[in-house]
Every structure is written in structure tokens, then in C-alpha cells.
Design a protein around this motif. Structure first.
Motif, mmCIF file in Angstrom:
data_model
loop_
_atom_site.group_PDB
_atom_site.id
_atom_site.type_symbol
_atom_site.label_atom_id
_atom_site.label_comp_id
_atom_site.label_asym_id
_atom_site.label_seq_id
_atom_site.Cartn_x
_atom_site.Cartn_y
_atom_site.Cartn_z
ATOM 1 N N TYR A 131 0.865 -1.137 0.045
ATOM 2 C CA TYR A 131 0.038 0.087 -0.019
ATOM 3 C C TYR A 131 0.866 1.179 -0.013
ATOM 4 O O TYR A 131 1.819 1.140 0.899
ATOM 5 N N LEU A 132 0.645 2.062 -0.945
ATOM 6 C CA LEU A 132 1.393 3.370 -0.940
ATOM 7 C C LEU A 132 0.655 4.488 -0.802
ATOM 8 O O LEU A 132 -0.135 4.616 -1.918
ATOM 9 N N SER A 133 0.530 5.519 0.157
ATOM 10 C CA SER A 133 -0.424 6.399 0.373
ATOM 11 C C SER A 133 0.270 7.467 0.187
ATOM 12 O O SER A 133 1.419 7.703 0.148
ATOM 13 N N ASP A 165 -5.021 2.346 -8.462
ATOM 14 C CA ASP A 165 -5.629 3.356 -7.603
ATOM 15 C C ASP A 165 -6.847 3.103 -6.971
ATOM 16 O O ASP A 165 -7.477 3.863 -6.355
ATOM 17 N N GLY A 166 -7.513 2.121 -7.150
ATOM 18 C CA GLY A 166 -8.720 1.525 -6.770
ATOM 19 C C GLY A 166 -9.926 2.320 -7.266
ATOM 20 O O GLY A 166 -11.087 2.511 -6.766
ATOM 21 N N LEU A 208 -5.133 7.267 -2.723
ATOM 22 C CA LEU A 208 -5.052 8.787 -3.040
ATOM 23 C C LEU A 208 -6.386 9.389 -2.696
ATOM 24 O O LEU A 208 -6.861 10.195 -2.948
ATOM 25 N N GLY A 209 -6.885 8.533 -1.484
ATOM 26 C CA GLY A 209 -8.373 8.828 -1.227
ATOM 27 C C GLY A 209 -9.408 8.317 -1.949
ATOM 28 O O GLY A 209 -9.162 7.409 -2.814
ATOM 29 N N THR A 210 -10.726 8.372 -1.678
ATOM 30 C CA THR A 210 -11.639 8.021 -2.657
ATOM 31 C C THR A 210 -12.837 8.851 -2.462
ATOM 32 O O THR A 210 -13.214 9.746 -1.550
ATOM 33 N N ASN A 211 -13.798 8.958 -3.649
ATOM 34 C CA ASN A 211 -14.753 9.638 -3.498
ATOM 35 C C ASN A 211 -16.101 8.783 -3.261
ATOM 36 O O ASN A 211 -17.196 9.209 -3.557
ATOM 37 N N GLY A 223 -8.472 2.946 4.418
ATOM 38 C CA GLY A 223 -7.757 4.020 3.515
ATOM 39 C C GLY A 223 -7.805 5.351 4.038
ATOM 40 O O GLY A 223 -8.300 5.515 5.152
ATOM 41 N N LEU A 224 -7.228 6.243 3.302
ATOM 42 C CA LEU A 224 -7.191 7.541 3.687
ATOM 43 C C LEU A 224 -8.474 8.162 3.674
ATOM 44 O O LEU A 224 -9.202 7.807 2.627
#
Ligand SMILES: NC(=O)c1ccc[n+]([C@@H]2O[C@H](COP(=O)([O-])OP(=O)(O)OC[C@H]3O[C@@H](n4cnc5c(N)ncnc54)[C@H](O)[C@@H]3O)[C@@H](O)[C@H]2O)c1
Length: 602
Positions: A131-133, A165-166, A208-211, A223-224
Motif C-alpha cells: 500500500y502506498l499512500s 489506485d482503486g 489517493l483518497g476515495t470519492n 484507507g485515507l
């Protein structure tokens, strides 16, 4: 002094403990007493030493006793993270049963639940993937270096990374960090289907976050907890990750997976010219559908000349446009059409209807290439309208809209064509545009069919004859493409290599498979099929002058003309060479724990 310290340094004990816990080396109940003694695990399991078959039988019985596919997924993940060889023996031996459990459709459910289940997929200290945030930006190189699932041999560095990045997982949308199931699952298919060494695979999820509001509100989301970053931050983060990865592993093959369409196209065009990479959603899907299409064209060529096809794509995302572009290559390479001529055979439909230049909306960049300008100002909104206008010979669904190829649409395709080509390719099953049974019934059993997920065979009631649906599963392409590329080491993956992988897949069918009018080989032959795809990719890289592996170049260059025919003893020898380079859970050479104990470096 106890037997654990007698004559051994602490370092040595640490090493032995680490080896005894490694899922790559664990033999479980099949470990002979000599190994148990060497690993100090005598007494930590019952006395019996089992055969591999017995061990496999027990694991399969456990698997089959689970009530839901998600429970089976969790069981298989645990098995993989504790006993790699047993896991792959089961996967390779029971491919048709297991692949839907470790990849689509079950992986879709697993991704939706990933934050709920992931802590229970592996013992402590065994990573499922990397996992790379965004927060890791200053330390990327160090984190990548530290991720070493198999630290006992410095030569076994990662050869392939699958990275997401999901943001667009299968047809399920933005799942954020829960998308990890995809790179993990995909790399298992590389191992099972093409014998990529599992110790040399690297699943990566960028956080990188999620919407996804549901995830953001979920108390267990791992996650973030922030909205996705803007494009500037996205591209600079991906760039930093790429640089760090290639700094640590300069020969790594990078496969982009399940990025949102716009980003997927941009990343591919940004990196493909100078980085060893490809995108499976765009290029792999394109190649696998192309291969099925080549065989479908052969089945209907008595009635439709190959250059007279009219291809209607329902869904104009990364897969739709990727497939359409790949099919152009067929008309160009096999039928001498110009790019412009081939492009005129394609019509795209998205949520707003037929994609045209004068539609009045701001077309996404990737749609512009195929946007029509010959619609005389007419706007066609519904699929029915577009079908009446285009009169397609082939209808290809990549829209994630389940059931949209309804009875009326299928009937109309059957009226327009003796053998309509209908490929409902969306995943998972609920998103498939139609089922095989519906397509058979709606066309008086005349359909030429391939889907994304597997549908059951269909027995025609009137004749009792069984017909088999094609499954345009990317698994027929990416493992072989990856293996061929890893062996030949070209600097980049070219369009022609992708085309050749599709062509090799289409010619890999046996006479029996052809007599059943299958579009794809049977899945149980996947390792042999992947070897042929890999061999064809190797030949192509040498032909293009891009191969960098000296042994491969020597082996191929003198016989290149005959190898290009994919026939004869030279071809058989090359396929055999590829097969000998496949990782195999039953091969002694990968599991010599005693030798490792005496020689390993940490
Ligand atoms: N080999 C395979 O079987 C394979 C490989 C890759 C992707 N897929 C599947 O293809 C599907 C699409 O993937 P993608 O990456 O292109 O997704 P995407 O989100 O990038 O694109 C979806 C496209 O469908 C269109 N669409 C959605 N709903 C629609 C509707 N009601 N009417 C008309 N158009 C509609 C959207 O406008 C968009 O153009 C997914 O279900 C994915 O699982 C299958």
C-alpha cells in the motif's frame, strides 16, 4: 543450553524462525521429519507426514464446505498466505472451480468488503500487497525496498507489479484502498496461468483518497479518509511511485489496472514509449476480444466478408475504446485496410447515445478518436435507434449495465444477421449486458457469443445439442504476454506485441475445440495456451529488435521466419523452453528448504 541455541547464533535462530513461517516454504503436513527438525517445528503439528494429494484433498474439502463464495475467498487467501505451494496446486489443478473464487466474480464482492476482511486474510507480518499512500511520498523508495515477501534470495526480486489506485474496480466504481483485491488477484492468475514466480510478484495499491461516500462513512474503512486528490497531485504521485519502483527494480514490468478511464489512457500514453509497461483493461481486454473476434469472423465469413463488419460498441470507457482500437489492428494487419477505413467500421455508444462530434457535449479525450461525423446532424439516443441506424454485424457490450441487451435488441440483431456476433463483456455477472441463454433463445441459437464472466453451456431443447459460450477472459492474454515479455526483456511493450498475443491465442485452439465452434481454448489448457502466447511475444520482440535477453535472441533470431508461422519443431522447442521457465508448485527446484537453510543469506 537448549537445542534452540546450542551452537547457533541468534541470527541463525531468527533465520530459521523466519523460514519456518514463510508461506513460500511452508509444506504444512507434508513436511518430512528431517525438515521439521531443521526448522524446529517438531511438536508444533501432529506427527503424521502426509502425501501432497492427501493434503490437497483436505484443503479442497474445507474449501467446498464453506457456504458462500466470500468465505471461500477468505479461506483461499489464508491458504495462499500460509502455504503457497498447496494453494497453487489447488488453483492449477482445479482452475475452473477456483479462478472465479480468487478473481471475478468473487473478487468484486471481496473488494467491496476488503476493509472488513483484509485483517483476516494473512497471519501477522505476511503482507497481502504493498500500500502506498500520499503520506508515504517522502519515503517511497525506502518503503518499496522494505517490501520483501521472500527475503532469502537476493536474486529473486520482483519481475512484475500490478498497480491500481482503486478508482474504477471492475464495474463497481471507486472502491479506494479496497481495490487491493484486484492486483493481488491478478498476480495470482499470472502465477497460475503462466507460471510467473509468485515470489517475484508485486501487488500495489495507491491510496489517493476515495470519492466513495459509503467507504468514507464506513467505520472499518482502512484507507485515507479524504476525497481523491486533483489531477496535478495524482500525476505527480504516480510519477514519484514509478521513479521509485524503477530505481529499486529497473527491469520491473508494470501493469496498470483499474484506474478510472481518463487516467488509464493518460498514464498509458505517458509511460508506454519509455517504460516497460502495459494496461490490461485497455490492451489486454483489446487483445482477448480481438482474438475471439478473429475466430468469430472465421465462423461467419461465408456470409459476411471480414471487411464488411459493422461494429457497435455499447460502452465507451477504457475497455470499449481499448477493444475498438485493438480490433482496428485486425483490419489493418490482416486485411490491408488503412486506419481511416478501419475506423469507419466502428460506432460507439455511451450514456448520451451515439458518440458523434456534433453532439454538443464536451467529449472525453479518449472518445474523440471514434466520434462519428457522418450522422448528418442526426442524434441517436437509445440503443434501439443506434441499431436501426448502424445495422451492426457485431454488438459489443462494455457498459457495466446488466441486461441492457434485452429480448428486443437480441431479436433485432438476429433479424439483421444470419449469425449475429454478440459479446456482452461487462463484469461481474450481474452487469453482463445479456446471458448466453437469452442470446441463444433470442437468435434461434444462431448467436456467436462471448462474455466477460463465465456463463453455463446451453443445450438446445429441440436438438439436444450443447453449445458453449466463449469467455473473453483477459486471463488468456495477460499472463502469457507478461511471461513472454519478462523472458525476452524488451524495453517497451508495443502494439504489435499485443496484436501478436491475440493472434497467437486465436491460433492456439485444438482441432476438437474448433469442431465445437469455440472462440477460445478450454480454460483447463491455460498453461499451454499461455506458453504459446509467450512464445509468440518472444518471437515478436526479437523481430522488432527490442529483445534484450541474449539467450532468447540467440535461440530465436536464426529461425525467426519459421518461428513466425508458429508451426514445426523450432516452434515446439520454443514453447517447451517457455514451459521450462514456468514456476511450478510441484517442482523440487523451487522448494528445497534444506538447501536454503544451509545457504540462505538474510
Ligand atoms: N475481458 C473482459 O471481459 C473485460 C475486460 C475489461 C473490462 N471489462 C468490463 O467492461 C466494463 C466497462 O469497463 P470500463 O473500464 O470501460 O469502464 P468505464 O467506466 O471506463 O466505461 C463504461 C462505459 O459505459 C458507458 N455506459 C455506462 N452505462 C451506460 C448506459 N446505461 N448506456 C450507455 N452507456 C453506458 C459509460 O458512458 C462509459 O463509456 C466493466 O464492466 C468491466 O468489468 C470486461
Amino acid at each position: 543450553m537448549s537445542k534452540y541455541t546450542n551452537g547457533s547464533s541468534h541470527r541463525n535462530i531468527d533465520r530459521i524462525e523466519s523460514i519456518s513461517r514463510s508461506p513460500y516454504l511452508n509444506q504444512g503436513t507434508t513436511a518430512p521429519h528431517s525438515i521439521r527438525n531443521a526448522l524446529h517445528t517438531s511438536g508444533l503439528m501432529p506427527f503424521a507426514v502426509e502425501s501432497v494429494d492427501q493434503q490437497k484433498k483436505r484443503a479442497l474439502a474445507q474449501l467446498r464446505s464453506k457456504n458462500t463464495d466470500l468465505e471461500k475467498y477468505i479461506f483461499l487467501a489464508w491458504l495462499r498466505n500460509t502455504n503457497v505451494s498447496l494453494f497453487y496446486r489447488i488453483v492449477i489443478g482445479e482452475l475452473e472451480e477456483i479462478t472465479p473464487l480468487i478473481y471475478t466474480p468473487t473478487v468484486g464482492t471481496a473488494c467491496l468488503e476488503y476493509s472488513h476482511i483484509s485483517p483476516f486474510l494473512a497471519p501477522p507480518g505476511i503482507p497481502d500487497g504493498l500500500y502506498l499512500s500520499l503520506n508515504d511520498l517522502p519515503n517511497l523508495t525506502q518503503i518499496i525496498k522494505t517490501y520483501r515477501p521472500y527475503p532469502y534470495d537476493d536474486t529473486l526480486t520482483p519481475q512484475i507489479a500490478v498497480i491500481t489506485d482503486g478508482s474504477r474496480i471492475l464495474g463497481l466504481g471507486d472502491l479506494g484502498v479496497n481495490g487491493m483485491g484486484i492486483p493481488v488477484g491478478k498476480l495470482q492468475l499470472y502465477v497460475a496461468a503462466a507460471g510467473i514466480d509468485p515470489r517475484r510478484t508485486l501487488p500495489i495499491t495507491l491510496d489517493l483518497g476515495t470519492n466513495n461516500e459509503k467507504n468514507l462513512k464506513d467505520e472499518f474503512y482502512l484507507g485515507l479518509r479524504s476525497k481523491r486528490v486533483d489531477d496535478d497531485q495524482f500525476y505527480s504521485f504516480v510519477d514519484a511511485v514509478m521513479k521509485s519502483l524503477l530505481k529499486v527494480y529497473p527491469e520491473l514490468l508494470i501493469q496498470f489496472e483499474d484506474f478510472s478511464s481518463e487516467h488509464a489512457f493518460d498514464l498509458l500514453s505517458k509511460y508506454r514509449e519509455n517504460t516497460f509497461c502495459f494496461n490490461d483493461d485497455i490492451q489486454g481486454t483489446g487483445a482477448v476480444v480481438l482474438s475471439g473476434f478473429i475466430n468469430a469472423v472465421k465462423l461467419v465469413e461465408k456470409d459476411v466478408h471480414p471487411t464488411k463488419h459493422r461494429l457497435l460498441f455499447f460502452g465507451a470507457g477504457s475497455a470499449g475504446v481499448g477493444v475498438a482500437k485493438q480490433l482496428l489492428e485486425f483490419f489493418k494487419v490482416e486485411h490491408g485496410m488503412s486506419e481511416e477505413e478501419a475506423k469507419r467500421l466502428v460506432w460507439l455508444v455511451d450514456t448520451k447515445g451515439l458518440v458523434t462530434l456534433d453532439r454538443g457535449d464536451n467529449l472525453a479525450k479518449h472518445k474523440v478518436y471514434f466520434a462519428r461525423d457522418d450522422n448528418d446532424g442526426n442524434q441517436f439516443k437509445t440503443l434501439e435507434e443506434v441499431i436501426e441506424y448502424v445495422k451492426p454485424t457485431a454488438l459489443i457490450g462494455l457498459s457495466s449495465t446488466g441486461g441492457v441487451f434485452n429480448e428486443k435488441i437480441i431479436n433485432r440483431m438476429a433479424e439483421l444477421n444470419k449469425n449475429p456476433i454478440i459479446f456482452p463483456l461487462s463484469n461481474p455477472k450481474v452487469n453482463a449486458e445479456c446471458t448466453f441463454e437469452d442470446a441463444m433463445k433470442g437468435t434461434d441459437n444462431r448467436v456467436i457469443f462471448a462474455s466477460g464472466t463465465a456463463f453455463p453451456e446451453y443445450t438446445v431443447p429441440e436438438t439436444g445439442k450443447t453449445k458453449y459460450p466463449g469467455q473473453g477472459n483477459n486471463m488468456y492474454i495477460f499472463p502469457g504476454l507478461g511471461l513472454g515479455a519478462i523472458l525476452a526483456k524488451p524495453k517497451v511493450i508495443t502494439d504489435k506485441q499485443i496484436y501478436i498475443s491475440a493472434s497467437a491465442l486465436s491460433t492456439s485452439l485444438t482441432e476438437e475445440e474448433k469442431s465445437l465452434e469455440l472462440l477460445y481454448p478450454v480454460v483447463s489448457r491455460i498453461r499451454h495456451v499461455s506458453a504459446q502466447v509467450a512464445a509468440a511475444v518472444i518471437v515478436e520482440t526479437v523481430e522488432e529488435g527490442l529483445a534484450r535477453d541474449k539467450q532468447i535472441i540467440e535461440m530465436v533470431q536464426n529461425d525467426i521466419e519459421v518461428l513466425k508461422t508458429r508451426k514445426g519443431k523450432e516452434w515446439d522447442n520454443l514453447v517447451k523452453f517457455v514451459q521450462e521457465n514456468m514456476w511450478d508448485p510441484d517442482s523440487e527446484k523451487f522448494f528445497n528448504t534444506e538447501e536454503l537453510l544451509s545457504k540462505s543469506k538474510m
